[in-house]
Design an enzyme around this catalytic site. Structure first.
Site, PDB file in Angstrom:
ATOM      1  CG  HIS A  86      -1.774   1.264   1.280  1.00  0.00           C
ATOM      2  ND1 HIS A  86      -2.944   1.375   0.568  1.00  0.00           N
ATOM      3  CD2 HIS A  86      -1.618   2.446   1.939  1.00  0.00           C
ATOM      4  CE1 HIS A  86      -3.474   2.570   0.788  1.00  0.00           C
ATOM      5  NE2 HIS A  86      -2.694   3.234   1.615  1.00  0.00           N
ATOM      6  NE  ARG A 172      -9.396  10.683   8.495  1.00  0.00           N
ATOM      7  CZ  ARG A 172      -8.636   9.892   7.749  1.00  0.00           C
ATOM      8  NH1 ARG A 172      -9.112   8.743   7.301  1.00  0.00           N
ATOM      9  NH2 ARG A 172      -7.416  10.249   7.440  1.00  0.00           N
TER      10      ARG A 172
END
Length: 440
Positions: A86, A172
């Site tokens: 990732h 967020r």
């Protein structure tokens, strides 16, 4: 009427006042938010409290577990050892494209569930969708079959994986809490663990084009990520890598695919090759295949063959021409000297303005849009020499991109001697630091 064991306002107040949240409070608030019992305004307040007060390693690991438990876990079975990777996101970061088939060609299986770009950072799925016929949406059975037959799959995550994270991520983004390390770390790891990753290598970007602008911030994130991995029995390694300058020359969608294919065919920019091999070595070590040399496999052509099989398995034609832009604009140097700076953030925003990225989730992108950086730090340029190629289907977008490119590039007119040339080079390399089990 069901009675809830906690009140959201009490959980918010506890974190606002600097208290540790209990495991039970964390489990409840994530579950209640997923069910809609805790509203967006309450979770926004809690996210801001976490941003300001932080969470310790135990809280963050529990928060991650609660988000994993909000949905299903994939149980991918494969005869090969599986290992995932990732990246925290960057500009020109096409590394997944050559990396997944390379690691598969070395004998491991890579289940890479990827995302789309937002703002100045590109998305792997957007890049791959520039290949005619390629599809991102696969069923779990298709993912499993492709892993066994090809060894690599890059596709979209299913909506049932960590649904709490999907809700919280969107919140967020509009509440100025994206940069909270516990929330970044738990977001990344909840999705990867839910995807069934038992071994994970993390590419933590640092620099102007990354979310983490300084090494101190990147170290904090890397430490949190590997601690969460350890808490959930996932073998995890993190590399801190430079994102002050774009990776490679290509920033966009089809242009990055073309550059990735160059790497798979044995060429490509040195920095892209360097990072691809560094991450491959880490992944192979975790998979128990550390004696395999990915550089030799890359040079052999086997990684390119695996790439072609991976693309065909998802309906794409690896030999088909990639989309071409309707308009190309070339920016030339107005002075001679040595390139001493090329700001990744400005380049990323320029590509976005040309149509390569999106401002909001769901916006369309132009497959052919992007920027080619024709000069990198450390290189000498002459007046009139091409510095950038701007690719777009909307020529009117060029005017908005040009000021960013002008701001991104720094040329030292006095940089004709060796000392100035050396000063302009990124002599430290792409990989800056390595983290494992919470330590560098």
């Amino acid at each position: 009427m069901t009675t809830e064991p906690f009140a959201a306002v009490d959980v918010i107040r506890a974190k606002r006042d600097g208290s540790r949240l209990t495991g039970e409070q964390i489990d409840w608030v994530i579950d209640a938010y997923t069910r809609g019992v805790v509203g967006d305004e309450q979770m926004a307040a809690l996210a801001m409290a976490i941003f300001l007060r932080g969470m310790d390693a135990e809280e963050t690991a529990r928060w991650t577990g609660a988000m994993i438990d909000s949905g299903e876990r994939l149980a991918l079975k494969c005869s090969r050892p599986t290992v995932d990777k990732h990246s925290t996101g960057g500009v020109g970061d096409k590394i997944t494209l050559p990396l997944a088939p390379l690691v598969a060609a070395c004998g491991a299986a890579v289940p890479q569930l990827s995302g789309r770009g937002l703002g100045h950072t590109g998305g792997t799925l957007d890049k791959l969708e520039s290949i005619p016929g390629w599809r991102a949406e696969l069923s779990t059975d298709e993912i499993t079959a492709q892993l066994e037959e090809v060894g690599a799959v890059v596709c979209a995550a299913t909506p049932t994986l960590a649904p709490a994270d999907r809700k919280l991520y969107a919140l967020r983004d509009v509440t100025a809490t994206v940069e909270a390390v516990p929330l970044i770390a738990s977001s990344i790891m909840s999705k990867k663990i839910a995807e069934g990753a038992g071994r994970l290598v993390l590419d933590v970007k640092v620099g102007s084009g990354a979310f983490m602008k300084t090494r101190e911030q990147a170290r904090a994130l890397a430490a949190s990520l590997v601690e969460i991995g350890a808490a959930h029995d996932v073998a995890t390694t993190a590399l801190l890598t430079d994102m002050g300058t774009p990776l490679g020359a290509a920033v966009g969608n089809a242009v990055e695919v073309a550059e990735a294919v160059e790497v798979l065919r044995g060429g490509g920019p040195a920095d892209v090759v360097e990072l691809t091999l560094a991450l491959a070595r880490e992944m192979l070590a975790l998979a128990g295949l550390g004696d395999v040399d990915p550089a030799r496999v890359l040079a052999s052509g086997r990684a390119y063959e695996t790439w072609c099989r991976m693309i065909r398995a998802q309906g794409g034609d690896p030999e088909a021409p990639l989309p071409k832009p309707a308009h190309v604009h070339v920016v030339e140097a107005t002075e001679s000297g040595v390139v001493t700076g090329l700001d990744a953030y400005d380049i990323g925003v320029a590509a976005w303005r040309l149509g390569a990225g999106r401002a909001r989730k769901g916006d369309p992108v132009q497959s052919a849009a992007g920027v080619l950086c024709l000069a990198k730090p450390g290189e000498r340029v002459e007046r009139g020499q091409p510095l950038f190629e701007l690719h777009t289907d909307t020529p009117e977008a060029v005017a908005a991109a040009l000021p960013l490119l002008d701001a991104a590039l720094t040329i030292d007119e006095k940089g004709a001697d060796d000392d100035a040339l050396a000063a302009g080079k990124a002599n430290e390399g792409v990989v800056l630091e390595r983290w494992e089990s919470g330590r560098s």
